[in-house]
Design an enzyme around this catalytic site. Structure first.
Site, PDB file in Angstrom:
ATOM      1  N   CYS A 137       0.815  -1.226   0.000  1.00  0.00           N
ATOM      2  CA  CYS A 137       0.000   0.000   0.000  1.00  0.00           C
ATOM      3  C   CYS A 137       0.844   1.271   0.000  1.00  0.00           C
ATOM      4  CB  CYS A 137      -0.943  -0.005   1.199  1.00  0.00           C
ATOM      5  SG  CYS A 137      -2.346  -1.118   0.958  1.00  0.00           S
ATOM      6  N   TYR A 143      -5.201   6.018  -1.120  1.00  0.00           N
ATOM      7  CA  TYR A 143      -5.692   7.073  -0.231  1.00  0.00           C
ATOM      8  C   TYR A 143      -4.910   8.352  -0.547  1.00  0.00           C
ATOM      9  CZ  TYR A 143      -6.670   9.613   4.060  1.00  0.00           C
ATOM     10  OH  TYR A 143      -7.037  10.581   4.955  1.00  0.00           O
ATOM     11  N   ASN A 169      -2.868  10.348   0.718  1.00  0.00           N
ATOM     12  CA  ASN A 169      -1.451  10.629   1.020  1.00  0.00           C
ATOM     13  C   ASN A 169      -0.489   9.726   0.241  1.00  0.00           C
ATOM     14  OD1 ASN A 169      -2.009   8.225   2.336  1.00  0.00           O
ATOM     15  ND2 ASN A 169      -0.953   8.761   4.225  1.00  0.00           N
ATOM     16  N   LYS A 170      -1.026   8.828  -0.587  1.00  0.00           N
ATOM     17  CA  LYS A 170      -0.167   7.835  -1.246  1.00  0.00           C
ATOM     18  C   LYS A 170       0.536   8.410  -2.493  1.00  0.00           C
ATOM     19  CE  LYS A 170      -1.092   4.314   1.468  1.00  0.00           C
ATOM     20  NZ  LYS A 170      -1.980   4.850   2.490  1.00  0.00           N
ATOM     21  N   GLN A 171       1.445   7.603  -3.058  1.00  0.00           N
ATOM     22  CA  GLN A 171       2.223   8.069  -4.223  1.00  0.00           C
ATOM     23  C   GLN A 171       1.299   8.470  -5.372  1.00  0.00           C
ATOM     24  OE1 GLN A 171       3.038   5.415  -2.369  1.00  0.00           O
ATOM     25  NE2 GLN A 171       5.258   5.294  -2.109  1.00  0.00           N
TER      26      GLN A 171
END
Ligand SMILES: Cc1ncc(COP(=O)(O)O)c(C=O)c1O
Length: 374
Positions: A159, A184, A186-188
């Site tokens: 994740c 989500y 905040n992800k890459q």
């Protein structure tokens, strides 16, 4: 249109998604098409994502958690089984084991990479172990070759690790085991909420496709279902955003790596402060968060408060899963079981980290941390 950066004097946020015109145009096109769900963008996103990580197949789902759940089921984990996993992770990687009435068996982590320690995992295996679930924590590749030697089904929690690469050159998610990614905010890459499971196994892909859609097989009619399933679908709106994000993944990863390098420079020489481990042996981290460990003997939570007073958001990240109240009560876990994890969890602190952070903001965070720890 681009997500606004913090104004001068405004608190520096922990994370900020990099979304703008390309995503807006992609969403507008889906809205105009009238097909908001179960349309062509789902397969397009899956195909592009699989190609990106070198996987044969990918299955788009509504969250990383949903992806982990389907991946565990596809790996054959069920009632009464044990799954060996890391206590230093986001709680979802342990929760999904409980969804299947199996038991998460924790093993300690490697103090350098903060990933599940293969030797500790091996020692935790019993005749009931049905799978091992390594987590690529903070985007650093877990030692998959070592886990592969255990000879058990593997499910990867990727994740936090889109873009990471193993020492043998294989991208995380491209080894053939089911690997769950999360999108989500905040992800890459982000789709707001969302996820993807990659796999090298066509039958696994077919099962996950069916189970994300209430158990419907591809050749069945509307509202006809031949197995238990869930609603874990990802909408075409979200897939269109994901496709646009994927197209600029390389640029965003490079920007994250640039911010990490700025942090490394700005925080070098702070006594006792531990920085994220450098890439070694050919493993390549995909920068997701910048987590430091405060010097031993310093109060991490006090540091969070002191940073907040100086206009810098930060978070204790991550707490040890086995010491969360639910896991303590359910399984009787106590402090002292996983000393490396507990030490790291008590000292770790996520600093603001997002692709558009500039040198001035990194310097502001470094100064604040300096004075908070002084
Ligand atoms: C390590 C890890 N596992 C699982 C998840 C769950 O992903 P999601 O929030 O998309 O369900 C996350 C992300 O939040 C994560 O960081």
């Amino acid at each position: 249109m681009t997500a606004r950066g913090p104004a001068p004097g405004e608190a520096i946020p922990l994370a900020r998604p990099e979304v703008g015109e390309p995503e807006a145009a992609a969403v507008a096109a889906v809205l105009a098409s009238g097909q908001l769900s179960m349309g062509p963008r789902v397969a397009s996103f899956e195909t592009a994502f699989a190609a990106r990580v070198g996987a044969a197949h990918a299955c788009a789902v509504s969250s990383g958690t949903a992806g982990l759940h389907l991946a565990l089921r596809a790996a054959g984990v069920g009632d009464g089984d044990e799954v060996v996993t890391s206590p230093f992770s986001f709680v979802a990687s342990a929760n999904v084991v409980l969804y299947e009435r199996a038991r998460p068996v924790f093993a300690d982590i490697d103090p350098r990479t903060l990933n599940l320690d293969p030797q500790a995992a091996a020692a935790a295996i019993t005749p009931r172990t049905a799978a091992v679930l390594p987590v690529h924590i903070f985007g650093y590749p877990a030692d998959l070759p070592a886990f592969e030697r255990l000879g058990l089904p593997l499910v990867e929690d990727a994740c936090e690790a889109l873009g990471a690469v193993h020492a043998d050159g294989l991208p995380v998610g491209g080894r053939g085991h089911p690997a769950a990614f999360g999108f989500y905010a905040n992800k890459q890459i982000t789709t707001g909420e969302g996820g993807m499971v990659t796999t090298g196994d066509g039958a696994m892909k077919a099962r996950m496709d069916s189970e994300r859609n209430q158990g419907r097989a591809p050749d069945m009619g509307w509202l006809d279902h031949d197995r238990l399933g869930f609603n874990y679908r990802l909408s075409d709106l979200a897939c269109a955003v994901g496709l646009a994000q994927l197209e600029r993944l390389d640029g965003m990863l490079a920007a994250r790596a640039r911010v990490a390098a700025l942090y490394r420079e700005a925080l070098a020489g702070m006594e006792g402060l531990e920085l994220p481990c450098a890439d070694t042996g050919g493993d390549r981290r995909s920068w997701f968060v910048f987590v430091v460990q405060v010097p031993r003997g310093r109060d991490r939570d006090e540091t969070v408060r002191a940073l907040a007073q100086r206009g810098v958001q930060s978070k204790p990240y991550l707490p040890a899963i086995h010491l969360m109240s639910f896991y303590r009560e359910r399984f009787g876990h106590r402090p002292g079981e996983f000393p490396v994890c507990e030490d790291v969890a008590s000292r770790s602190l996520a600093l603001p980290f997002f692709p558009r952070m500039d040198e001035g903001q990194v310097a502001r965070v470094a100064e604040a941390l300096h004075s908070a720890l002084a």
